[in-house]
Scaffold this active site. Sequence first.
Site, mmCIF file in Angstrom:
data_model
loop_
_atom_site.group_PDB
_atom_site.id
_atom_site.type_symbol
_atom_site.label_atom_id
_atom_site.label_comp_id
_atom_site.label_asym_id
_atom_site.label_seq_id
_atom_site.Cartn_x
_atom_site.Cartn_y
_atom_site.Cartn_z
ATOM 1 N N THR A 15 40.707 -18.910 34.862
ATOM 2 C CA THR A 15 39.345 -18.459 34.593
ATOM 3 C C THR A 15 38.880 -18.703 33.164
ATOM 4 O O THR A 15 37.700 -18.521 32.866
ATOM 5 C CB THR A 15 39.192 -16.956 34.893
ATOM 6 N N TYR A 149 57.031 -12.766 23.196
ATOM 7 C CA TYR A 149 56.331 -13.883 23.847
ATOM 8 C C TYR A 149 57.213 -15.132 23.890
ATOM 9 O O TYR A 149 57.341 -15.789 24.930
ATOM 10 C CB TYR A 149 55.038 -14.174 23.090
#
Length: 247
Positions: A15, A149
């Site tokens: 998106t 991460y």
Amino acid sequence: MSRFEGKKAVVSGGTHGMGLAVVKALVEGGAEVLLTGRDETKLAAAKELGPRVHAVRCDVTKLDELRSLADTVKTTLGEVDFVHVNTGYAKLLPMELTTEESFDWTFGVNTKGAYFTTQVLAPLVREGGSIVFTTSVANITGIPGMSAYAGSKAAVRSFVKVFAAELLPRGIRVNAVSPGFIDTPSMGVDASAEERVQFQQVGDDTTPMKRHGSPEEVAAAVLFMGFDATFTTAEELIIDGGLAELG
């Protein structure tokens, strides 16, 4: 004939940013694409890309939603030619400030999400198709504040190798692209506006090419690995302006 005419693809995390750039390139090339995301506003905007785009809400940390996604893909597209496993999350936190909650969410999205997205969608990839993951140059560069991460994406790099071996009998290639600093609205991190500006400056200062990459440059690499690199599997293509090798 357009480059991707007749092709069917799934892009998780499609998106915004790099994922959206991949979706747009696929659609412009004639493909039919099902994309996923969690933000209803962004999902609604993605639907405006045209009738060959199907936008589906999915939280990749929840296995029931992933199984539902697989059912939707099967009903909507049937077999697919390409899957881009792109959903990701990063928060700038040094080790001493990383909480159990932020650690679990990072690994839940990036690692668990990538693993089980592949588990449920791989059976729908046609023989000779391909899967491309998004990893990160943080895997190998040791960027301060990105320990959780980096670890989560390094695990995905290992998945790529094993999945490539497991899917080889079906002729399915499995590869990854590893972006460096890319110019997206969020800069790829969950951070305040001030932190984001500082992060952007770090990218400009440390990247040997002295600029950020664009989402479109990453998309070109993703689609090269997905469709053109037909004698390549288990590899990671680094898109970082020379950061990993020259930084």
